[in-house]
Motif scaffolding. Structure first.
Motif, mmCIF file in Angstrom:
data_model
loop_
_atom_site.group_PDB
_atom_site.id
_atom_site.type_symbol
_atom_site.label_atom_id
_atom_site.label_comp_id
_atom_site.label_asym_id
_atom_site.label_seq_id
_atom_site.Cartn_x
_atom_site.Cartn_y
_atom_site.Cartn_z
ATOM 1 N N UNK A 40 25.767 33.041 43.984
ATOM 2 C CA UNK A 40 26.055 34.431 44.355
ATOM 3 C C UNK A 40 25.662 34.671 45.810
ATOM 4 N N UNK A 41 24.497 34.190 46.184
ATOM 5 C CA UNK A 41 24.012 34.367 47.565
ATOM 6 C C UNK A 41 24.959 33.709 48.570
ATOM 7 N N UNK A 42 25.478 32.537 48.232
ATOM 8 C CA UNK A 42 26.410 31.837 49.113
ATOM 9 C C UNK A 42 27.713 32.634 49.251
ATOM 10 N N UNK A 43 28.169 33.227 48.144
ATOM 11 C CA UNK A 43 29.378 34.055 48.203
ATOM 12 C C UNK A 43 29.154 35.275 49.095
ATOM 13 N N UNK A 44 27.994 35.883 48.987
ATOM 14 C CA UNK A 44 27.666 37.038 49.845
ATOM 15 C C UNK A 44 27.692 36.632 51.311
ATOM 16 N N UNK A 45 27.140 35.468 51.606
ATOM 17 C CA UNK A 45 27.105 34.990 53.000
ATOM 18 C C UNK A 45 28.521 34.782 53.533
ATOM 19 N N UNK A 46 29.372 34.143 52.742
ATOM 20 C CA UNK A 46 30.748 33.881 53.176
ATOM 21 C C UNK A 46 31.521 35.175 53.387
ATOM 22 N N UNK A 47 31.292 36.163 52.528
ATOM 23 C CA UNK A 47 31.953 37.455 52.699
ATOM 24 C C UNK A 47 31.484 38.165 53.965
ATOM 25 N N UNK A 48 30.192 38.067 54.236
ATOM 26 C CA UNK A 48 29.643 38.695 55.447
ATOM 27 C C UNK A 48 30.229 38.091 56.711
ATOM 28 N N UNK A 49 30.410 36.779 56.696
ATOM 29 C CA UNK A 49 30.921 36.086 57.878
ATOM 30 C C UNK A 49 32.406 36.337 58.099
ATOM 31 N N UNK A 50 33.126 36.716 57.053
ATOM 32 C CA UNK A 50 34.564 36.983 57.162
ATOM 33 C C UNK A 50 34.801 38.462 56.904
ATOM 34 N N UNK A 51 34.654 39.268 57.935
ATOM 35 C CA UNK A 51 34.689 40.714 57.723
ATOM 36 C C UNK A 51 36.074 41.273 57.417
ATOM 37 N N UNK A 52 37.098 40.445 57.445
ATOM 38 C CA UNK A 52 38.442 40.913 57.056
ATOM 39 C C UNK A 52 38.820 40.420 55.657
ATOM 40 N N UNK A 53 37.847 39.836 54.963
ATOM 41 C CA UNK A 53 38.074 39.349 53.602
ATOM 42 C C UNK A 53 37.301 40.247 52.637
ATOM 43 N N UNK A 54 37.956 40.673 51.560
ATOM 44 C CA UNK A 54 37.301 41.519 50.558
ATOM 45 C C UNK A 54 37.419 40.886 49.178
ATOM 46 N N UNK A 55 36.632 41.395 48.249
ATOM 47 C CA UNK A 55 36.600 40.868 46.886
ATOM 48 C C UNK A 55 36.893 41.993 45.912
ATOM 49 N N UNK A 56 37.809 41.755 44.968
ATOM 50 C CA UNK A 56 38.182 42.784 43.988
ATOM 51 C C UNK A 56 38.149 42.211 42.579
ATOM 52 N N UNK A 57 37.980 43.120 41.623
ATOM 53 C CA UNK A 57 38.045 42.767 40.205
ATOM 54 C C UNK A 57 39.376 43.232 39.636
ATOM 55 N N UNK A 58 40.056 42.343 38.905
ATOM 56 C CA UNK A 58 41.280 42.704 38.192
ATOM 57 C C UNK A 58 41.157 42.229 36.753
ATOM 58 N N UNK A 59 41.961 42.804 35.863
ATOM 59 C CA UNK A 59 41.962 42.375 34.468
ATOM 60 C C UNK A 59 42.683 41.035 34.341
ATOM 61 N N UNK A 60 42.393 40.342 33.265
ATOM 62 C CA UNK A 60 43.021 39.035 33.025
ATOM 63 C C UNK A 60 44.535 39.131 33.048
ATOM 64 N N UNK A 61 45.087 40.226 32.491
ATOM 65 C CA UNK A 61 46.544 40.369 32.428
ATOM 66 C C UNK A 61 47.191 40.438 33.808
ATOM 67 N N UNK A 62 46.394 40.783 34.840
ATOM 68 C CA UNK A 62 46.916 40.818 36.217
ATOM 69 C C UNK A 62 46.643 39.516 36.962
ATOM 70 N N UNK A 63 46.049 38.567 36.269
ATOM 71 C CA UNK A 63 45.615 37.315 36.920
ATOM 72 C C UNK A 63 46.160 36.089 36.201
#
Length: 294
Positions: free
Chosen positions: A235-258
């Protein structure tokens, strides 16, 4: 130091009790096991066996947990059936049986998560765009990276599927990763997101949204809550990668949309560590892509 039997790394009596039960099981004699099996098979009310069991449905807590209630009247079951009906009536899409089953599993996962010691209050609330039930195209000049993981217990392996799609809904590229180990489901999902974020660093696009159908992992990454476990390190590594890429975001979708990433993850054991273009994807992935564009 951390307690390896909890995702968050903190000691809990519940996990210690479970561990003791597992350890004790190695010392039980077979005749003792047989005796307890016979006792628990006695057709007596739970209270007479020494266990108080609430007859009410543990999900909605409104009606007794009968078979009819579980499949027809429980709020979770109703949501699954309503979603299938609405897709047919409003979007002219007939939900396949496995989509309904996947949605039921998704609702169950969310309910189980709500019962865990680490409550939602520790994590940020949902953000705009979370929880899409049907697949949604990326906006113009944006791409989306869809992420999912699968477990292959019979082969002692885990798999990851990553799919990049553009604003027209077309698949630009995709890749699979196969791990020769059966991981915990949440660990597999957080590794999948980490791999996606590592991949986005090398992609030429600026505005990227990574989408996952694992609410627990998405909320954990958004949170600032420290976690000392192996899961917490990912989780900490994911937070770091998101911080370094400020034009990248993370979203939650339902399984039916994935479903495209879901099918690719399920195929990852048979197509390990490969990259695909639109013409070379496995047939199940191709079917899911076409279903999204209908």
């Amino acid at each position: 130091m951390y307690w390896c039997h909890e995702k968050h790394g903190d000691y809990s009596v519940k996990s210690a009790y479970k561990l003791l039960q597992v350890q004790k099981s190695y010392w039980r004699r077979s005749d003792s096991n047989s005796l307890w099996s016979k006792i628990w098979r006695i057709k007596a009310p739970a209270k007479q066996k020494g266990v108080e069991v609430d007859p009410m449905c543990p999900v909605c807590k409104r009606e007794p947990e009968t078979i009819d209630h579980v499949f027809s009247h429980c709020s979770v079951a109703v949501q699954c059936w309503q979603m299938a009906r609405n897709e047919l009536v409003w979007n002219k899409k007939a939900c396949r049986l496995y989509v309904i089953v996947d949605n039921a599993k998704q609702y169950l996962e969310q309910w189980r998560y709500a019962q865990r010691k680490v409550s939602y209050s520790m994590f940020p609330q949902s953000v705009e765009g979370d929880g899409e039930v049907s697949w949604v195209k990326p906006q113009e000049s944006e791409i989306k990276v869809y992420v999912d993981a699968a477990l292959f217990e019979e082969f002692n392996a885990s798999g990851i599927g990553l799919v990049v799609r553009d604003s027209e809904g077309e698949m630009i590229m995709a890749k699979t990763i196969c791990i020769k180990e059966t991981l915990d489901p949440e660990m597999a999902e957080v590794i999948a997101i980490k791999e996606a974020l590592s991949w986005t660093e090398k992609l030429p696009w600026q505005h990227i949204t990574v989408e996952s159908d694992c609410l627990l992992v998405v909320q954990s990454i958004r949170s600032k809550t420290p976690m000392l476990s192996l899961f917490g390190r990912m989780v900490k590594e994911c937070r770091r990668l998101l911080q370094e890429q400020n034009t990248v975001s993370l979203s939650f979708i339902k399984r039916s949309a994935n479903m495209v990433a879901h099918e690719l993850a399920r195929a990852s054991y048979f197509f390990p560590d490969r990259e695909f273009d639109r013409r070379s994807v496995p047939i199940e992935v191709d079917v899911a892509l076409k279903a999204d564009l209908c």
